[in-house]
Design an enzyme around this catalytic site. Structure first.
Site, PDB file in Angstrom:
ATOM      1  N   GLU A  22       0.835  -1.220   0.000  1.00  0.00           N
ATOM      2  CA  GLU A  22       0.000   0.000   0.000  1.00  0.00           C
ATOM      3  C   GLU A  22       0.864   1.263   0.000  1.00  0.00           C
ATOM      4  OE1 GLU A  22      -1.366   1.967   3.303  1.00  0.00           O
ATOM      5  OE2 GLU A  22      -1.128   0.281   4.690  1.00  0.00           O
ATOM      6  N   LYS A  83      -5.426  10.886   0.403  1.00  0.00           N
ATOM      7  CA  LYS A  83      -5.541   9.547   0.990  1.00  0.00           C
ATOM      8  C   LYS A  83      -6.813   8.936   0.419  1.00  0.00           C
ATOM      9  CE  LYS A  83      -6.546   7.463   5.509  1.00  0.00           C
ATOM     10  NZ  LYS A  83      -6.625   7.703   6.967  1.00  0.00           N
ATOM     11  N   VAL A 103      -5.466   0.474   2.849  1.00  0.00           N
ATOM     12  CA  VAL A 103      -5.635  -0.977   2.721  1.00  0.00           C
ATOM     13  C   VAL A 103      -6.850  -1.290   1.848  1.00  0.00           C
ATOM     14  CG1 VAL A 103      -6.248  -3.079   3.994  1.00  0.00           C
ATOM     15  CG2 VAL A 103      -4.441  -1.562   4.860  1.00  0.00           C
ATOM     16  N   ASP A 135     -16.796   5.949  13.891  1.00  0.00           N
ATOM     17  CA  ASP A 135     -15.606   5.901  13.034  1.00  0.00           C
ATOM     18  C   ASP A 135     -15.095   4.468  12.940  1.00  0.00           C
ATOM     19  OD1 ASP A 135     -13.337   6.344  11.588  1.00  0.00           O
ATOM     20  OD2 ASP A 135     -12.453   7.803  12.965  1.00  0.00           O
ATOM     21  N   SER A 137     -12.935   2.045  10.002  1.00  0.00           N
ATOM     22  CA  SER A 137     -12.253   2.063   8.711  1.00  0.00           C
ATOM     23  C   SER A 137     -13.008   1.246   7.672  1.00  0.00           C
ATOM     24  CB  SER A 137     -10.846   1.491   8.871  1.00  0.00           C
ATOM     25  OG  SER A 137     -10.223   1.426   7.613  1.00  0.00           O
ATOM     26  N   ALA A 138     -12.989   1.748   6.449  1.00  0.00           N
ATOM     27  CA  ALA A 138     -13.582   1.014   5.331  1.00  0.00           C
ATOM     28  C   ALA A 138     -12.772  -0.244   5.004  1.00  0.00           C
ATOM     29  CB  ALA A 138     -13.659   1.921   4.103  1.00  0.00           C
ATOM     30  N   ASP A 139     -11.585  -0.373   5.617  1.00  0.00           N
ATOM     31  CA  ASP A 139     -10.777  -1.574   5.387  1.00  0.00           C
ATOM     32  C   ASP A 139     -11.592  -2.843   5.692  1.00  0.00           C
ATOM     33  OD1 ASP A 139      -8.714   0.174   4.942  1.00  0.00           O
ATOM     34  OD2 ASP A 139      -7.530  -0.397   6.708  1.00  0.00           O
ATOM     35  N   LYS A 156      -4.112  -1.428  13.919  1.00  0.00           N
ATOM     36  CA  LYS A 156      -3.380  -0.395  14.644  1.00  0.00           C
ATOM     37  C   LYS A 156      -3.846  -0.311  16.086  1.00  0.00           C
ATOM     38  CE  LYS A 156      -4.231   1.825  11.187  1.00  0.00           C
ATOM     39  NZ  LYS A 156      -4.624   2.792  10.192  1.00  0.00           N
TER      40      LYS A 156
HETATM   41  N1  PSU Z   1      -0.834   1.255   9.105  1.00  0.00           N
HETATM   42  C1  PSU Z   1       0.267   2.010   9.249  1.00  0.00           C
HETATM   43  N2  PSU Z   1       0.271   3.252   8.715  1.00  0.00           N
HETATM   44  C2  PSU Z   1      -0.783   3.716   8.001  1.00  0.00           C
HETATM   45  C3  PSU Z   1      -1.952   2.901   7.825  1.00  0.00           C
HETATM   46  C4  PSU Z   1      -1.909   1.680   8.392  1.00  0.00           C
HETATM   47  O1  PSU Z   1       1.242   1.598   9.850  1.00  0.00           O
HETATM   48  O2  PSU Z   1      -0.729   4.842   7.522  1.00  0.00           O
HETATM   49  C5  PSU Z   1      -3.087   3.357   6.955  1.00  0.00           C
HETATM   50  C6  PSU Z   1      -3.546   2.179   6.095  1.00  0.00           C
HETATM   51  O3  PSU Z   1      -3.492   2.587   4.758  1.00  0.00           O
HETATM   52  C7  PSU Z   1      -4.965   1.934   6.521  1.00  0.00           C
HETATM   53  C8  PSU Z   1      -5.387   3.317   6.883  1.00  0.00           C
HETATM   54  O4  PSU Z   1      -5.747   1.354   5.519  1.00  0.00           O
HETATM   55  O5  PSU Z   1      -4.249   3.809   7.603  1.00  0.00           O
HETATM   56  C9  PSU Z   1      -6.651   3.359   7.666  1.00  0.00           C
HETATM   57  O6  PSU Z   1      -7.113   4.650   7.705  1.00  0.00           O
HETATM   58  P1  PSU Z   1      -8.622   4.932   8.169  1.00  0.00           P
HETATM   59  O7  PSU Z   1      -8.630   4.562   9.624  1.00  0.00           O
HETATM   60  O8  PSU Z   1      -8.846   6.392   7.916  1.00  0.00           O
HETATM   61  O9  PSU Z   1      -9.495   4.041   7.343  1.00  0.00           O
HETATM   62 MN    MN Z   2     -12.141   6.647   9.760  1.00  0.00          MN
END
Ligand code: PSU
Ligand code: MN
Length: 301
Positions: A22, A83, A103, A135, A137-139, A156
């Protein structure tokens, strides 16, 4: 519409191992100029294990699977690189925007290109305070409907880890610890939560992938949760203390939406004297190497 680099295209055609990487971690997850070095280093690690790296991003509206050095430099250094989650892909394509893929967007584009194995640091998931902010993630939702194997160090640790594990179960996403029955905690080897399944070799992972195909059903992902080596993890007490600070600062400053994850990661780097960065990199490096070996086992199958 998809631009697959020649190297990746040839590898896929010859059924040689390919690993998707990614780009959000490069553009928004790591400080400059370390981020570009890391991007190159991760690609080298994939090659050393005998696979072809396919770093994914959208440049000038074109989804790219496999970036050359100049393109990697753009992702790492260009101001205004967005992003992009998977929902943003059509918008970026239609408007000619450039962005790093999370992701969810990376998994989507990798699957579209026929790349089955993907390495990252930590997945997004359910945030703490979810009951107020919703909140998440869409992951997670995307991995419930994409047939891909994601090697990661868990989710995370800034997230609500048990809630994220529950959501993965609800969504029907398979999760296995690699060489452990503890779910890894991204910067930490152990999140404090168990995982039901343990896989011990790349061949075993490939067997699960084959079984997923044979069983059909929803085209969901396989998460291979690979812990950062204990010697390289962030010191757990330091982690707990600085994370509490970071979450507090996030609330104080009213950070919301897509900015939350980069804000928290950056706070941790700055307040651990780089120790969180070292742990993060150790985790990603391990994941990239394991993903390359899984891709090789899959290619042999
Ligand atoms: N893990 C890391 N650094 C990052 C991310 C994950 O060590 O920057 C990123 C990944 O791309 C993950 C995203 O998909 O953060 C999730 O962001 P959000 O919570 O806004 O969906
Ligand atoms: Mn989010």
């Amino acid at each position: 519409m998809l631009v697959v680099s020649e190297e990746v295209r040839e590898a896929l055609a010859a059924r040689r191992p390919v690993v998707a990487l990614e780009s959000t971690i490069i553009a928004h997850g790591l400080p400059r100029p370390r981020n570009l070095q890391v991007a190159l280093e991760l690609e080298d690690a994939v090659r050393e294990e005998g696979a072809v790296p396919a770093t994914i991003a959208v440049l000038d509206g074109r989804p790219q699977v496999g970036l050359d050095k100049r393109q990697l430099e753009r992702v790492a250094n260009e101001d205004g690189i967005r992003k992009l989650g998977h929902r943003d892909l059509p918008l970026a394509v239609a408007t000619g925007a450039s962005g790093a893929t999370t992701v969810s967007a990376t998994a989507r584009l990798a699957a579209l290109a026929g790349v089955r194995v993907f390495a990252t640091g930590g997945l997004g998931g359910v945030h703490r305070q979810w009951t107020e902010t919703q909140d998440e993630s869409a992951d997670l939702g995307l991995l419930a409907r994409t047939r891909i194997t994601v090697v990661c160090a868990g989710v995370k640790s800034i997230l609500d880890v048990p809630a994220t594990l529950e959501r993965l179960e609800t969504l029907g996403v398979a999760v296995a610890g690699y060489g452990t029955d503890r779910f890894p905690g991204f910067y930490l080897s152990d999140s404090g939560h168990p995982v039901d399944w343990t896989l011990r070799t790349p061949e075993e992972v490939a067997e699960v992938m084959r079984a997923q195909n044979a069983l059909r059903g929803p085209e969901s992902a396989l998460i291979v949760a690979n812990p950062v080596p204990r010697a390289e993890q962030l010191e757990p007490e330091l982690h707990a203390r600085v994370l509490a600070d970071a979450l507090h600062a996030c609330e104080e400053e009213g950070v919301t939406g897509q900015a939350v994850t980069p804000f928290l990661l950056d706070h941790l780097v700055r307040h651990t004297d780089g120790a969180s960065l070292r742990a993060n990199l150790a985790a990603v490096r391990g994941n990239v190497r394991l993903a390359a070996r899984v891709a090789a086992a899959w290619a042999r199958m």
